[in-house]
Design a protein around this motif. Structure first.
Motif, mmCIF file in Angstrom:
data_model
loop_
_atom_site.group_PDB
_atom_site.id
_atom_site.type_symbol
_atom_site.label_atom_id
_atom_site.label_comp_id
_atom_site.label_asym_id
_atom_site.label_seq_id
_atom_site.Cartn_x
_atom_site.Cartn_y
_atom_site.Cartn_z
ATOM 1 N N THR A 128 0.976 -1.271 0.032
ATOM 2 C CA THR A 128 -0.121 0.014 -0.253
ATOM 3 C C THR A 128 1.527 0.874 0.054
ATOM 4 O O THR A 128 2.265 1.204 0.635
ATOM 5 N N PRO A 129 0.172 2.586 -0.008
ATOM 6 C CA PRO A 129 0.766 3.629 -0.272
ATOM 7 C C PRO A 129 1.091 4.066 1.247
ATOM 8 O O PRO A 129 2.649 4.367 1.561
ATOM 9 N N GLN A 130 0.915 3.795 2.137
ATOM 10 C CA GLN A 130 1.416 3.502 3.519
ATOM 11 C C GLN A 130 3.125 2.534 4.065
ATOM 12 O O GLN A 130 3.757 3.099 4.447
ATOM 13 N N LYS A 131 2.361 1.524 3.487
ATOM 14 C CA LYS A 131 3.983 0.292 3.576
ATOM 15 C C LYS A 131 5.034 1.212 2.732
ATOM 16 O O LYS A 131 6.102 0.636 2.722
ATOM 17 N N LEU A 132 4.910 1.870 1.341
ATOM 18 C CA LEU A 132 5.516 2.661 0.962
ATOM 19 C C LEU A 132 6.539 3.499 1.312
ATOM 20 O O LEU A 132 7.382 3.379 1.606
ATOM 21 N N ARG A 133 5.445 4.624 2.488
ATOM 22 C CA ARG A 133 6.302 5.745 3.024
ATOM 23 C C ARG A 133 6.927 4.772 4.070
ATOM 24 O O ARG A 133 8.609 5.788 4.123
ATOM 25 N N HIS A 134 6.473 4.204 4.759
ATOM 26 C CA HIS A 134 7.751 3.329 5.887
ATOM 27 C C HIS A 134 8.537 2.638 5.506
ATOM 28 O O HIS A 134 9.998 2.769 5.406
ATOM 29 N N LEU A 135 8.289 2.164 4.088
ATOM 30 C CA LEU A 135 9.952 1.223 3.539
ATOM 31 C C LEU A 135 10.419 2.678 2.926
ATOM 32 O O LEU A 135 11.843 2.855 3.081
ATOM 33 N N GLU A 136 10.220 3.842 2.441
ATOM 34 C CA GLU A 136 11.300 4.877 2.409
ATOM 35 C C GLU A 136 11.179 5.978 3.486
ATOM 36 O O GLU A 136 12.996 5.859 3.301
ATOM 37 N N ALA A 137 10.832 5.665 4.384
ATOM 38 C CA ALA A 137 11.713 6.375 6.059
ATOM 39 C C ALA A 137 12.727 5.175 6.044
ATOM 40 O O ALA A 137 13.513 5.602 6.619
ATOM 41 N N SER A 138 12.617 3.969 6.647
ATOM 42 C CA SER A 138 13.429 3.135 6.461
ATOM 43 C C SER A 138 14.605 2.716 5.747
ATOM 44 O O SER A 138 15.712 3.084 6.160
ATOM 45 N N ALA A 139 14.354 3.219 4.745
ATOM 46 C CA ALA A 139 15.853 3.335 3.772
ATOM 47 C C ALA A 139 16.240 4.228 3.728
ATOM 48 O O ALA A 139 17.667 4.371 3.532
ATOM 49 N N GLU A 140 16.181 6.366 4.158
ATOM 50 C CA GLU A 140 16.693 6.636 4.316
ATOM 51 C C GLU A 140 17.182 6.503 5.277
ATOM 52 O O GLU A 140 18.917 6.834 5.775
ATOM 53 N N CYS A 141 16.940 6.067 6.292
ATOM 54 C CA CYS A 141 17.866 5.588 8.168
ATOM 55 C C CYS A 141 18.737 4.661 7.333
ATOM 56 O O CYS A 141 19.963 4.860 8.121
ATOM 57 N N PHE A 142 18.256 3.535 6.418
ATOM 58 C CA PHE A 142 19.400 2.548 6.326
ATOM 59 C C PHE A 142 21.170 3.520 5.920
ATOM 60 O O PHE A 142 21.962 2.953 5.739
ATOM 61 N N LEU A 143 20.641 3.973 4.323
ATOM 62 C CA LEU A 143 21.287 5.158 3.952
ATOM 63 C C LEU A 143 21.907 5.596 4.460
ATOM 64 O O LEU A 143 23.421 6.430 4.648
ATOM 65 N N GLU A 144 21.546 6.734 5.537
ATOM 66 C CA GLU A 144 21.936 7.937 6.553
ATOM 67 C C GLU A 144 23.186 7.268 7.560
ATOM 68 O O GLU A 144 24.302 7.158 8.044
ATOM 69 N N GLU A 145 22.946 5.534 7.964
ATOM 70 C CA GLU A 145 23.780 4.478 8.887
ATOM 71 C C GLU A 145 25.153 4.908 7.780
ATOM 72 O O GLU A 145 25.592 4.468 8.927
ATOM 73 N N ARG A 146 24.891 4.498 6.477
ATOM 74 C CA ARG A 146 26.182 3.782 5.935
ATOM 75 C C ARG A 146 27.169 5.708 5.244
ATOM 76 O O ARG A 146 28.111 5.295 4.136
ATOM 77 N N ASN A 147 26.532 6.192 5.021
ATOM 78 C CA ASN A 147 26.815 7.607 5.090
ATOM 79 C C ASN A 147 27.036 7.436 3.539
ATOM 80 O O ASN A 147 27.881 7.532 2.736
ATOM 81 N N TRP A 148 25.395 7.036 2.979
ATOM 82 C CA TRP A 148 25.220 6.563 1.509
ATOM 83 C C TRP A 148 24.411 7.702 0.854
ATOM 84 O O TRP A 148 23.339 7.063 0.444
ATOM 85 N N SER A 149 23.649 8.917 1.804
ATOM 86 C CA SER A 149 23.152 10.053 1.358
ATOM 87 C C SER A 149 23.093 9.936 0.435
ATOM 88 O O SER A 149 22.064 10.461 -1.367
ATOM 89 N N GLU A 150 23.918 10.129 -0.788
ATOM 90 C CA GLU A 150 24.490 10.053 -2.405
ATOM 91 C C GLU A 150 23.857 9.132 -3.051
ATOM 92 O O GLU A 150 23.665 9.859 -5.141
ATOM 93 N N ARG A 151 24.228 7.905 -1.919
ATOM 94 C CA ARG A 151 23.521 7.010 -3.889
ATOM 95 C C ARG A 151 22.597 6.852 -4.058
ATOM 96 O O ARG A 151 21.469 6.955 -4.276
ATOM 97 N N LEU A 152 22.357 7.062 -5.327
ATOM 98 C CA LEU A 152 20.779 6.303 -6.337
ATOM 99 C C LEU A 152 20.379 5.025 -5.420
ATOM 100 O O LEU A 152 21.024 4.082 -5.181
ATOM 101 N N TYR A 153 18.901 4.908 -5.430
ATOM 102 C CA TYR A 153 18.692 4.155 -5.154
ATOM 103 C C TYR A 153 17.082 4.158 -5.929
ATOM 104 O O TYR A 153 16.082 4.979 -5.996
ATOM 105 N N ARG A 154 16.102 2.911 -5.567
ATOM 106 C CA ARG A 154 15.081 2.699 -5.534
ATOM 107 C C ARG A 154 14.625 1.552 -4.848
ATOM 108 O O ARG A 154 14.884 1.023 -4.218
#
Length: 119
Positions: free
Chosen positions: A71-97
Motif C-alpha cells: 500500500t502507499p502507507q507501506k511504501l512510506r514506511h519503506l522509504e523512511a526505513s531506506a533513508e535510515c539505512f542510507l544515513e547509517e552508512r553515509n550513502w545519502s548521495e547514492r542512487l536507490y530505488r
C-alpha cells in the motif's frame, strides 16, 4: 517462530536467490529501523543502485495478488526505513530505488515470482 513468519522467510530466501541470479549483491536481510523492516537490501551492479525490496508471499489469491498488499502507507514506511539505512552508512548521495517481489505458491502448482522494479 510461527508458520506465517516461516512462510514469509522462505519467500524472502527465494527472492534473494532470484536477485542474486540476476547479479545483485545482497547487502542485508530483514533490516530494521524505527519505521519498520526492509526485507532485502541489495546492490544492482548493472544500474549502480541500492535496491530496497519488499517481498510479499501468498499461498492463496483469495485476498488478491501479493503485490496488491504493498500500500502507499507501506511504501512510506519503506522509504523512511531506506533513508535510515542510507544515513547509517553515509550513502545519502547514492542512487536507490524500491522494488517489490511478489511470490504466489498456490496448492498443486509451481510458485510464480513477479519482480516489479522501481515501484
Amino acid at each position: 517462530m510461527d508458520e506465517r513468519r516461516r512462510f514469509g522467510n522462505q519467500g524472502e530466501e527465494e527472492a534473494a536467490r532470484f536477485l542474486a541470479s540476476l547479479g545483485y549483491d545482497i547487502l542485508d536481510t530483514q533490516w530494521r529501523s524505527p519505521f519498520g523492516e526492509i526485507d532485502l537490501v541489495c546492490l544492482d551492479r548493472t544500474e549502480g543502485e541500492v535496491v530496497f525490496v519488499e517481498v510479499k508471499t501468498r499461498q492463496s489469491l483469495g485476498s488478491g495478488y501479493p503485490e496488491d498488499s504493498v500500500t502507499p502507507q507501506k511504501l512510506r514506511h519503506l522509504e523512511a526505513s531506506a533513508e535510515c539505512f542510507l544515513e547509517e552508512r553515509n550513502w545519502s548521495e547514492r542512487l536507490y530505488r524500491f522494488d517489490v517481489i511478489a511470490i504466489s505458491t498456490l496448492p498443486g502448482e509451481q510458485y510464480n515470482l513477479v519482480h516489479l522494479k522501481g515501484v
